[in-house]
Scaffold this motif. Structure first.
Motif, short mmCIF file in Angstrom:
data_model
loop_
_atom_site.label_atom_id
_atom_site.label_comp_id
_atom_site.label_asym_id
_atom_site.label_seq_id
_atom_site.Cartn_x
_atom_site.Cartn_y
_atom_site.Cartn_z
N ILE A 54 0.85 -1.19 0.00
CA ILE A 54 0.00 0.00 0.00
C ILE A 54 0.88 1.25 0.00
O ILE A 54 1.82 1.34 0.79
CB ILE A 54 -0.91 0.05 1.24
N VAL A 55 0.57 2.19 -0.88
CA VAL A 55 1.21 3.51 -0.85
C VAL A 55 0.15 4.54 -0.46
O VAL A 55 -0.93 4.59 -1.06
CB VAL A 55 1.81 3.89 -2.21
N VAL A 56 0.47 5.34 0.56
CA VAL A 56 -0.42 6.42 0.99
C VAL A 56 0.34 7.72 0.76
O VAL A 56 1.31 8.02 1.46
CB VAL A 56 -0.81 6.29 2.48
N SER A 57 -0.08 8.49 -0.25
CA SER A 57 0.68 9.69 -0.63
C SER A 57 -0.16 10.95 -0.46
O SER A 57 -1.33 10.99 -0.84
CB SER A 57 1.13 9.58 -2.10
N GLU A 58 0.48 11.98 0.09
CA GLU A 58 -0.10 13.32 0.12
C GLU A 58 -0.20 13.83 -1.33
O GLU A 58 0.59 13.44 -2.20
CB GLU A 58 0.79 14.22 0.97
N LEU A 69 3.16 10.74 -8.79
CA LEU A 69 3.82 9.60 -8.14
C LEU A 69 2.96 8.35 -8.27
O LEU A 69 3.46 7.27 -8.64
CB LEU A 69 4.07 9.91 -6.67
N LEU A 70 1.66 8.47 -7.99
CA LEU A 70 0.78 7.31 -8.07
C LEU A 70 0.64 6.82 -9.51
O LEU A 70 0.52 5.61 -9.76
CB LEU A 70 -0.59 7.64 -7.50
N LYS A 71 0.69 7.74 -10.46
CA LYS A 71 0.66 7.36 -11.88
C LYS A 71 1.86 6.49 -12.22
O LYS A 71 1.75 5.47 -12.91
CB LYS A 71 0.64 8.61 -12.76
N PRO A 93 -14.66 15.69 -8.22
CA PRO A 93 -13.72 14.62 -8.55
C PRO A 93 -12.53 15.16 -9.33
O PRO A 93 -12.66 16.02 -10.18
CB PRO A 93 -14.56 13.68 -9.42
N ALA A 94 -11.36 14.64 -9.07
CA ALA A 94 -10.15 15.05 -9.75
C ALA A 94 -9.65 13.92 -10.64
O ALA A 94 -9.91 12.76 -10.40
CB ALA A 94 -9.06 15.43 -8.73
N GLN A 95 -8.92 14.27 -11.70
CA GLN A 95 -8.40 13.28 -12.63
C GLN A 95 -7.56 12.24 -11.93
O GLN A 95 -7.58 11.06 -12.28
CB GLN A 95 -7.56 13.98 -13.70
N GLU A 96 -6.81 12.68 -10.89
CA GLU A 96 -5.91 11.72 -10.23
C GLU A 96 -6.67 10.62 -9.50
O GLU A 96 -6.20 9.49 -9.41
CB GLU A 96 -4.97 12.43 -9.25
N VAL A 97 -7.85 10.92 -8.98
CA VAL A 97 -8.63 9.88 -8.32
C VAL A 97 -9.26 8.96 -9.35
O VAL A 97 -9.31 7.75 -9.19
CB VAL A 97 -9.70 10.49 -7.40
N VAL A 98 -9.72 9.55 -10.46
CA VAL A 98 -10.37 8.77 -11.50
C VAL A 98 -9.41 7.74 -12.07
O VAL A 98 -9.76 6.58 -12.28
CB VAL A 98 -10.88 9.69 -12.63
N HIS A 99 -8.19 8.15 -12.31
CA HIS A 99 -7.28 7.30 -13.08
C HIS A 99 -6.16 6.66 -12.28
O HIS A 99 -5.66 5.60 -12.67
CB HIS A 99 -6.67 8.11 -14.22
N HIS A 100 -5.72 7.26 -11.19
CA HIS A 100 -4.48 6.77 -10.57
C HIS A 100 -4.63 6.27 -9.13
O HIS A 100 -3.81 5.47 -8.68
CB HIS A 100 -3.42 7.88 -10.59
N ALA A 101 -5.62 6.73 -8.41
CA ALA A 101 -5.78 6.33 -7.00
C ALA A 101 -6.99 5.43 -6.85
O ALA A 101 -8.00 5.58 -7.55
CB ALA A 101 -5.94 7.56 -6.11
N HIS A 102 -6.89 4.49 -5.93
CA HIS A 102 -8.04 3.64 -5.62
C HIS A 102 -9.01 4.36 -4.68
O HIS A 102 -10.22 4.25 -4.83
CB HIS A 102 -7.58 2.33 -4.98
N GLN A 103 -8.48 5.09 -3.71
CA GLN A 103 -9.31 5.82 -2.76
C GLN A 103 -8.62 7.12 -2.39
O GLN A 103 -7.41 7.26 -2.52
CB GLN A 103 -9.55 5.00 -1.49
N PHE A 104 -9.44 8.07 -1.91
CA PHE A 104 -8.94 9.34 -1.43
C PHE A 104 -9.28 9.46 0.05
O PHE A 104 -10.43 9.27 0.44
CB PHE A 104 -9.60 10.49 -2.21
#
Length: 402
Positions: A54-58, A69-71, A93-104
């Protein structure tokens, strides 16, 4: 057998925040491998040296945004679960959540809440004993829809007269759209006091403009390949899923559940065969062999899946739902919908999804009567209750056939 390392990497440019996390997670040092990084470059170096689950990134990092980073992690380490962590007041919603993160995860986040999220992720990962399947699911950004439903959605969104209610009805008829919309509305971007289980309600909360941006700009919806759809009979999968979901609705009404209580089991009924869609569209060659073996052996698909993959479509679908942050009781109902020994009256939501799938399959597909035995269900219900559930099923299926 696939085993987990239970390793977590926290990335935050705020050294005080990292120190706070170290204190919060001190009691888990013997249970989890904990890594910390103050920038994206150090995070990637750690990823190269250690297996991280698991990666948890600010979102805001020195030198590189957390989304970037998550990309990169998604590209090079697709099986890693990716969580964004931020105190920014994002309301859309932000592009990073749609495409790169599983959860916010929104700040401030209590230590108990954070630990609960991490424990749930590890629990989900333990469901799968196949690392290649885990990698496949974790790398997904979209789920395909039936071409007819996809075109209805695009046409409605481009229309000046379509209402939120119209679009909500389209989404509620589609497994892929429902899962993605619910992922977005249940993310912490919206700060809702409780999780949303109804696709129609999710569309209402997001609004037409946001759904249009997701569909037309961010590209979160896609169409099924017609050849794949035909080969794996995926249109029948949709029909069956809607039948089970509709039957769960009727069984839950008969059991006295109110509208709010019914939403989670009805959602699980819609999503219960999500794993079949994932395996057919993203692991086609192996799944083709499994389907052919099931037909040759005259055995139910879930049994051959478990023998071949060390997991079934039930756990595959539940895993994605859990990763995307859908309500956990619905995740559990999906995971258990073929597991007779796990059913109980204490979890009526799970029991209804199990029963609806069992009764629909048993009454519509007599080929597998031995596998769809109602013995366990009859043992959990009184004779009157079982008779009532069966009568509701027969009436419902006859009405659909008329």
């Amino acid at each position: 057998m696939h085993t987990e390392t239970h390793a977590i990497l926290f990335v935050d440019s705020d050294s005080n925040q990292l120190q706070s996390l170290k204190r919060t997670l001190r009691e888990f040092r013997d249970k989890w491998q904990l890594h910390y990084a103050e920038d994206a470059q150090l995070a990637l170096e750690i990823m190269q040296q250690a297996a991280v689950d698991i990666v948890v990134s600010e979102t805001q990092l020195a030198g590189k945004p957390g989304s970037e980073l998550l990309k990169e992690i998604k590209l090079h380490y697709p099986s890693t679960t990716r969580l964004l962590f931020s105190g920014q007041a994002m309301r859309t919603p932000a592009q990073e959540v749609v495409h790169h993160a599983h959860q916010f995860i929104a700040k401030p986040c209590s230590s108990d809440e954070l630990i609960n999220i991490l424990q749930r992720v590890f629990h989900l990962r333990s469901l799968l004993n196949n690392p290649s399947i885990e990698e496949m699911i974790s790398s997904l950004g979209t789920l395909p829809s039936l071409p007819s439903t996809y075109q209805q959605m695009i046409t409605a969104l481009q229309s000046d007269t379509a209402s939120v209610k119209d679009i909500g009805k389209i989404v509620a008829q589609d497994i892929g759209m429902s899962a993605k919309i619910l992922q977005m509305v249940n993310s912490a971007f919206f700060g809702l006091p409780q999780q949303v289980a109804s696709p129609e309600r999710a569309v209402t909360l997001l609004g037409i403009e946001t759904v249009s941006n997701l569909a037309l700009t961010a590209g979160v919806f896609s169409q099924l390949d017609p050849d794949v759809m035909k080969e794996f009979h995926l249109e029948q999968l949709w029909q069956h899923s809607l039948l089970v979901s509709g039957l769960v609705q009727r069984l839950s009404q008969a059991a006295g559940m109110d509208q709010q209580q019914r939403q989670l089991p009805v959602l699980a009924g819609l999503m219960h065969d999500l794993g079949k869609l994932l395996l057919a569209t993203h692991n086609s060659a192996e799944y083709r062999r499994i389907v052919q073996q099931a037909e040759r052996d005259n055995a139910p698909l879930y049994e051959i899946e478990s023998e071949s993959l060390w997991c079934s479509h039930a756990t595959v679908g539940a895993y994605l739902m859990g990763l995307w942050g859908l309500p956990f009781s619905a995740v559990e109902a999906v995971a258990l919908h073929h597991t007779a020994e796990e059913q109980s009256r204490e979890r009526l939501d799970c029991l209804m999804v199990y029963a609806a799938n069992l009764l629909v399959n048993g009454l519509k597909n007599t080929r597998y009567n031995d596998y769809y035995s109602t013995e366990r269900l009859e043992a959990l219900l009184t004779a009157d209750e079982f008779g009532k559930w069966r009568s509701i099923t027969e009436e419902y299926l006859n009405g659909k056939a008329a």
